[in-house]
Scaffold this active site. Structure first.
Site, PDB file in Angstrom:
ATOM      1  N   GLU A 131      39.374  51.216  24.565  1.00  0.00           N
ATOM      2  CA  GLU A 131      38.155  51.098  23.432  1.00  0.00           C
ATOM      3  C   GLU A 131      37.909  52.316  22.809  1.00  0.00           C
ATOM      4  O   GLU A 131      37.302  52.352  21.684  1.00  0.00           O
ATOM      5  CB  GLU A 131      36.984  50.729  24.454  1.00  0.00           C
ATOM      6  CG  GLU A 131      36.711  49.368  24.915  1.00  0.00           C
ATOM      7  CD  GLU A 131      36.666  48.360  23.659  1.00  0.00           C
ATOM      8  OE1 GLU A 131      35.448  48.831  23.003  1.00  0.00           O
ATOM      9  OE2 GLU A 131      37.357  47.332  23.470  1.00  0.00           O
ATOM     10  N   TYR A 133      29.471  52.024  25.027  1.00  0.00           N
ATOM     11  CA  TYR A 133      30.708  52.463  26.059  1.00  0.00           C
ATOM     12  C   TYR A 133      31.828  53.227  25.419  1.00  0.00           C
ATOM     13  O   TYR A 133      32.232  53.962  26.304  1.00  0.00           O
ATOM     14  CB  TYR A 133      31.230  50.912  26.525  1.00  0.00           C
ATOM     15  CG  TYR A 133      32.284  50.956  27.507  1.00  0.00           C
ATOM     16  CD1 TYR A 133      32.215  51.553  28.598  1.00  0.00           C
ATOM     17  CD2 TYR A 133      33.609  50.827  26.932  1.00  0.00           C
ATOM     18  CE1 TYR A 133      33.556  51.385  29.763  1.00  0.00           C
ATOM     19  CE2 TYR A 133      34.652  50.834  27.832  1.00  0.00           C
ATOM     20  CZ  TYR A 133      34.565  51.207  29.158  1.00  0.00           C
ATOM     21  OH  TYR A 133      35.857  51.160  30.001  1.00  0.00           O
ATOM     22  N   SER A 149      39.990  54.670  28.170  1.00  0.00           N
ATOM     23  CA  SER A 149      39.852  53.183  27.962  1.00  0.00           C
ATOM     24  C   SER A 149      40.353  53.225  26.448  1.00  0.00           C
ATOM     25  O   SER A 149      40.101  54.017  25.583  1.00  0.00           O
ATOM     26  CB  SER A 149      38.902  52.703  27.785  1.00  0.00           C
ATOM     27  OG  SER A 149      38.566  51.424  27.366  1.00  0.00           O
TER      28      SER A 149
HETATM   29  P1  NAP Z   1      34.498  47.487  37.277  1.00  0.00           P
HETATM   30  O1  NAP Z   1      35.192  46.394  37.946  1.00  0.00           O
HETATM   31  O2  NAP Z   1      33.586  47.025  36.574  1.00  0.00           O
HETATM   32  O3  NAP Z   1      34.002  48.534  38.333  1.00  0.00           O
HETATM   33  C1  NAP Z   1      33.346  49.599  38.118  1.00  0.00           C
HETATM   34  C2  NAP Z   1      33.271  50.286  39.356  1.00  0.00           C
HETATM   35  O4  NAP Z   1      32.089  51.279  38.956  1.00  0.00           O
HETATM   36  C3  NAP Z   1      32.315  49.399  40.493  1.00  0.00           C
HETATM   37  O5  NAP Z   1      32.893  49.836  41.834  1.00  0.00           O
HETATM   38  C4  NAP Z   1      30.898  49.635  40.302  1.00  0.00           C
HETATM   39  O6  NAP Z   1      30.169  49.545  41.385  1.00  0.00           O
HETATM   40  C5  NAP Z   1      30.953  51.315  39.978  1.00  0.00           C
HETATM   41  N1  NAP Z   1      29.895  51.792  39.161  1.00  0.00           N
HETATM   42  C6  NAP Z   1      29.115  51.369  38.172  1.00  0.00           C
HETATM   43  N2  NAP Z   1      27.983  52.146  38.113  1.00  0.00           N
HETATM   44  C7  NAP Z   1      28.298  52.950  38.796  1.00  0.00           C
HETATM   45  C8  NAP Z   1      27.376  54.177  39.213  1.00  0.00           C
HETATM   46  N3  NAP Z   1      26.094  54.363  38.293  1.00  0.00           N
HETATM   47  N4  NAP Z   1      27.513  55.052  39.984  1.00  0.00           N
HETATM   48  C9  NAP Z   1      28.682  54.886  40.945  1.00  0.00           C
HETATM   49  N5  NAP Z   1      29.693  53.701  40.559  1.00  0.00           N
HETATM   50  C10 NAP Z   1      29.307  52.974  39.771  1.00  0.00           C
HETATM   51  O7  NAP Z   1      35.763  48.068  36.333  1.00  0.00           O
HETATM   52  P2  NAP Z   1      37.154  48.167  36.450  1.00  0.00           P
HETATM   53  O8  NAP Z   1      37.895  46.987  35.647  1.00  0.00           O
HETATM   54  O9  NAP Z   1      37.702  48.066  37.862  1.00  0.00           O
HETATM   55  O10 NAP Z   1      37.654  49.483  35.789  1.00  0.00           O
HETATM   56  C11 NAP Z   1      37.701  50.930  36.444  1.00  0.00           C
HETATM   57  C12 NAP Z   1      37.347  51.865  35.526  1.00  0.00           C
HETATM   58  O11 NAP Z   1      38.343  51.787  34.479  1.00  0.00           O
HETATM   59  C13 NAP Z   1      36.169  52.005  34.708  1.00  0.00           C
HETATM   60  O12 NAP Z   1      35.654  53.353  34.627  1.00  0.00           O
HETATM   61  C14 NAP Z   1      36.479  51.224  33.263  1.00  0.00           C
HETATM   62  O13 NAP Z   1      35.510  51.680  32.312  1.00  0.00           O
HETATM   63  C15 NAP Z   1      37.956  51.737  33.133  1.00  0.00           C
HETATM   64  N6  NAP Z   1      38.735  50.795  32.346  1.00  0.00           N
HETATM   65  C16 NAP Z   1      38.947  49.565  32.613  1.00  0.00           C
HETATM   66  C17 NAP Z   1      39.890  48.822  31.938  1.00  0.00           C
HETATM   67  C18 NAP Z   1      40.253  47.295  32.486  1.00  0.00           C
HETATM   68  O14 NAP Z   1      40.780  46.603  31.437  1.00  0.00           O
HETATM   69  N7  NAP Z   1      39.827  47.076  33.579  1.00  0.00           N
HETATM   70  C19 NAP Z   1      40.462  49.465  31.088  1.00  0.00           C
HETATM   71  C20 NAP Z   1      40.366  50.795  30.526  1.00  0.00           C
HETATM   72  C21 NAP Z   1      39.608  51.444  31.382  1.00  0.00           C
HETATM   73  P3  NAP Z   1      29.490  48.101  41.625  1.00  0.00           P
HETATM   74  O15 NAP Z   1      30.454  47.308  42.370  1.00  0.00           O
HETATM   75  O16 NAP Z   1      28.242  48.488  42.607  1.00  0.00           O
HETATM   76  O17 NAP Z   1      29.102  47.505  40.299  1.00  0.00           O
HETATM   77  O1  G4F Z   2      37.061  41.009  28.013  1.00  0.00           O
HETATM   78  P1  G4F Z   2      36.123  41.759  27.175  1.00  0.00           P
HETATM   79  O2  G4F Z   2      34.623  41.802  27.614  1.00  0.00           O
HETATM   80  O3  G4F Z   2      37.013  43.137  27.481  1.00  0.00           O
HETATM   81  P2  G4F Z   2      36.892  44.269  26.424  1.00  0.00           P
HETATM   82  O4  G4F Z   2      35.611  44.297  25.444  1.00  0.00           O
HETATM   83  O5  G4F Z   2      38.165  44.470  25.784  1.00  0.00           O
HETATM   84  O6  G4F Z   2      36.705  45.734  27.181  1.00  0.00           O
HETATM   85  C1  G4F Z   2      37.526  45.770  28.532  1.00  0.00           C
HETATM   86  O7  G4F Z   2      38.646  46.415  28.473  1.00  0.00           O
HETATM   87  C2  G4F Z   2      38.627  47.648  28.203  1.00  0.00           C
HETATM   88  C3  G4F Z   2      40.017  48.345  27.673  1.00  0.00           C
HETATM   89  O8  G4F Z   2      40.119  48.158  26.390  1.00  0.00           O
HETATM   90  C4  G4F Z   2      37.864  48.447  29.057  1.00  0.00           C
HETATM   91  F1  G4F Z   2      37.614  49.831  28.832  1.00  0.00           F
HETATM   92  C5  G4F Z   2      36.569  47.902  29.171  1.00  0.00           C
HETATM   93  O9  G4F Z   2      35.804  48.575  30.523  1.00  0.00           O
HETATM   94  C6  G4F Z   2      36.607  46.407  29.767  1.00  0.00           C
HETATM   95  O10 G4F Z   2      37.397  46.267  30.864  1.00  0.00           O
HETATM   96  O11 G4F Z   2      36.243  41.252  25.851  1.00  0.00           O
HETATM   97  C7  G4F Z   2      37.577  41.276  25.119  1.00  0.00           C
HETATM   98  C8  G4F Z   2      37.550  40.411  23.680  1.00  0.00           C
HETATM   99  C9  G4F Z   2      36.454  41.296  22.820  1.00  0.00           C
HETATM  100  O12 G4F Z   2      37.111  41.306  21.710  1.00  0.00           O
HETATM  101  C10 G4F Z   2      35.355  40.274  23.065  1.00  0.00           C
HETATM  102  O13 G4F Z   2      34.541  40.235  21.943  1.00  0.00           O
HETATM  103  O14 G4F Z   2      36.798  38.999  24.131  1.00  0.00           O
HETATM  104  C11 G4F Z   2      35.982  38.772  23.085  1.00  0.00           C
HETATM  105  N1  G4F Z   2      35.207  37.717  23.655  1.00  0.00           N
HETATM  106  C12 G4F Z   2      34.786  36.598  23.133  1.00  0.00           C
HETATM  107  N2  G4F Z   2      34.075  35.904  23.883  1.00  0.00           N
HETATM  108  C13 G4F Z   2      34.264  37.891  24.970  1.00  0.00           C
HETATM  109  C14 G4F Z   2      33.816  36.706  25.013  1.00  0.00           C
HETATM  110  N3  G4F Z   2      34.210  38.621  25.516  1.00  0.00           N
HETATM  111  C15 G4F Z   2      33.276  38.373  26.835  1.00  0.00           C
HETATM  112  N4  G4F Z   2      33.059  39.315  27.736  1.00  0.00           N
HETATM  113  N5  G4F Z   2      32.849  37.376  26.663  1.00  0.00           N
HETATM  114  C16 G4F Z   2      32.849  36.313  25.947  1.00  0.00           C
HETATM  115  O15 G4F Z   2      32.239  35.311  26.132  1.00  0.00           O
END
Ligand code: NAP
Ligand code: G4F
Length: 348
Positions: free
Chosen positions: A136, A157, A134
């Site tokens: 992050e 995280y 990520s």
């Molecule tokens: P997500 O929608 O939160 O999906 C996470 C998945 O992991 C879900 O299928 C969840 O199952 C499963 N999971 C959670 N805890 C688990 C456990 N203990 N054992 C097995 N499975 C588990 O996340 P996403 O947005 O698809 O992201 C996919 C991956 O990319 C994650 O690793 C995330 O950290 C990483 N990532 C995401 C972003 C982004 O912007 N989306 C960016 C960078 C990296 P349930 O459905 O049962 O909860």
């Molecule tokens: O949408 P967010 O919660 O995403 P964040 O923290 O960037 O993390 C996501 O992206 C990561 C990749 O860079 C992944 F690794 C991670 O698993 C996840 O998918 O928050 C984005 C921004 C933050 O700065 C947060 O402080 O939005 C700001 N924010 C403002 N108000 C909020 C809110 N975020 C959330 N979730 N909820 C709010 O009400």
């Protein structure tokens, strides 16, 4: 025909990746968690009852905290490719559930890598492994961030993702495993979890537009993110595992916008003045924030030929339109006397 195993198949990315791989003719296996309610909404459209068909998508119970179970699934499926997308992926929640996040995200990845290492040592066929890293992990490092930028994680995280990243690098170097780290910047879609800021906004604006909700409570509006489309990003995951050699790749659009800018555009597309509806709730601030993420994906372009297809305005429009449709469906149900719970408006 290749076989893929996806940890985290029920998540946003898992569902897009499953569809993408099925479209390429893969046999796809996914690991799901046991839950007291159904948790397969995002993959229901591509799931077929295995009793009725020779299903190309099969599901197995498992959890990243249970190494024995992961081993059993890997032995049973004997995959060519494993995609580790499973995570407690919410940054704010990781401050409340730090140990759990470390266990699933950091040690969970180690468990999967150990299982792969032993599987291959015992004569199993070679496995290529994708690790979902990520942006992050860059945290407080100044933008633009690329593969050479030092990590400076700002949440439990992010620290756990850094651990997973280095486990992956170490297993590549120590045991010669084909392990690639994708360092993905934020990617969103109409399937994005509703507690992430983009979807929280578009869900709320849809309901506000239709008179079902009035207020939206948010935290820091000044944070900037590099937001892309999840459908584009899962292709990059696959490309990493088709490359001749494993490596680490930043996947991003190269453009960043603040949460406030996202609101401006989403408000414009919804025909709403968001400033009349949005209020600040300090509970959404993070103990330590990541202020500005903007990626540089030149390496992915030159080595994999990957580039994003959807730009920021198209992404925001897609999410706004989908969530307006969803709000319309909710209103129809409510008018027909069904109880509609407006989750996400106040408490997440
Ligand atoms: P997500 O929608 O939160 O999906 C996470 C998945 O992991 C879900 O299928 C969840 O199952 C499963 N999971 C959670 N805890 C688990 C456990 N203990 N054992 C097995 N499975 C588990 O996340 P996403 O947005 O698809 O992201 C996919 C991956 O990319 C994650 O690793 C995330 O950290 C990483 N990532 C995401 C972003 C982004 O912007 N989306 C960016 C960078 C990296 P349930 O459905 O049962 O909860
Ligand atoms: O949408 P967010 O919660 O995403 P964040 O923290 O960037 O993390 C996501 O992206 C990561 C990749 O860079 C992944 F690794 C991670 O698993 C996840 O998918 O928050 C984005 C921004 C933050 O700065 C947060 O402080 O939005 C700001 N924010 C403002 N108000 C909020 C809110 N975020 C959330 N979730 N909820 C709010 O009400």
């Amino acid at each position: 025909m290749k076989t893929a195993l996806i940890f985290g198949i029920t998540g946003q990315d898992g569902s897009f990746l499953a569809e993408f791989l099925l479209g390429k003719g893969y046999d796809v296996h996914g690991v799901i968690r046991r839950a007291s309610t159904f948790n397969t909404d995002r993959i229901d459209a591509v799931y077929r009852d295995p009793h009725e068909n020779r299903a190309a998508l099969r599901l197995h119970y498992g959890d990243m905290s249970d190494g024995t179970g992961l081993r059993r699934v890997i032995a049973q499926v004997s995959p060519d490719e494993i995609y580790n997308l499973a995570a407690q992926s919410h940054v704010r929640v990781s401050f409340d559930q730090a140990e759990y996040t470390a266990d699933v995200v950091g040690t969970g990845t180690l468990r999967a890598l150990e299982a792969v290492r032993d599987h291959m040592k015992a004569g199993g066929k070679p496995v290529r492994f994708y690790q979902a890293g990520s942006s992050e992990m860059f945290g407080a490092a100044a933008p633009p961030q690329n593969e050479a930028t030092p990590f400076y994680p700002r949440s439990p995280y992010a620290v756990s993702k850094v651990a997973a990243h280095w486990y992956a690098v170490n297993y590549r170097e120590a045991y010669g495993l084909f392990v690639s780290n994708g360092i993905l910047f934020n990617h969103e879609s109409e399937r994005r979890g509703e507690t992430f800021v983009t979807r929280k906004i578009t869900r709320a604006l849809g309901r506000i537009k239709l008179g079902m909700q009035d207020k939206l409570y948010l935290g820091n509006l000044e944070a900037k993110r590099d937001w892309g489309y999840a459908g584009d990003y899962v292709e990059a995951m696959w490309m990493m595992l088709q490359a001749p050699r494993p490596g680490d790749y930043v996947i991003s659009t190269g453009e960043s916008h603040s949460v406030r800018e996202f609101l401006d555009l989403a408000g414009e597309y919804s025909g709403l003045d968001w400033t009349r509806h949005v209020e600040t709730d300090p509970r959404y601030f993070r103990p330590s924030e990541v202020d500005h993420l903007r990626g540089d994906s030149s390496k992915a372009l030159s080595e994999l030929g990957w580039r994003p297809k959807m730009d920021f305005p198209k992404l925001v429009r897609l999410m706004v339109e989908q969530d307006l449709d969803l709000a319309q469906q909710e209103r129809t149900l409510a008018e027909a006397g069904h109880r509609v719970v407006l989750r996400g408006s106040a408490h997440r």
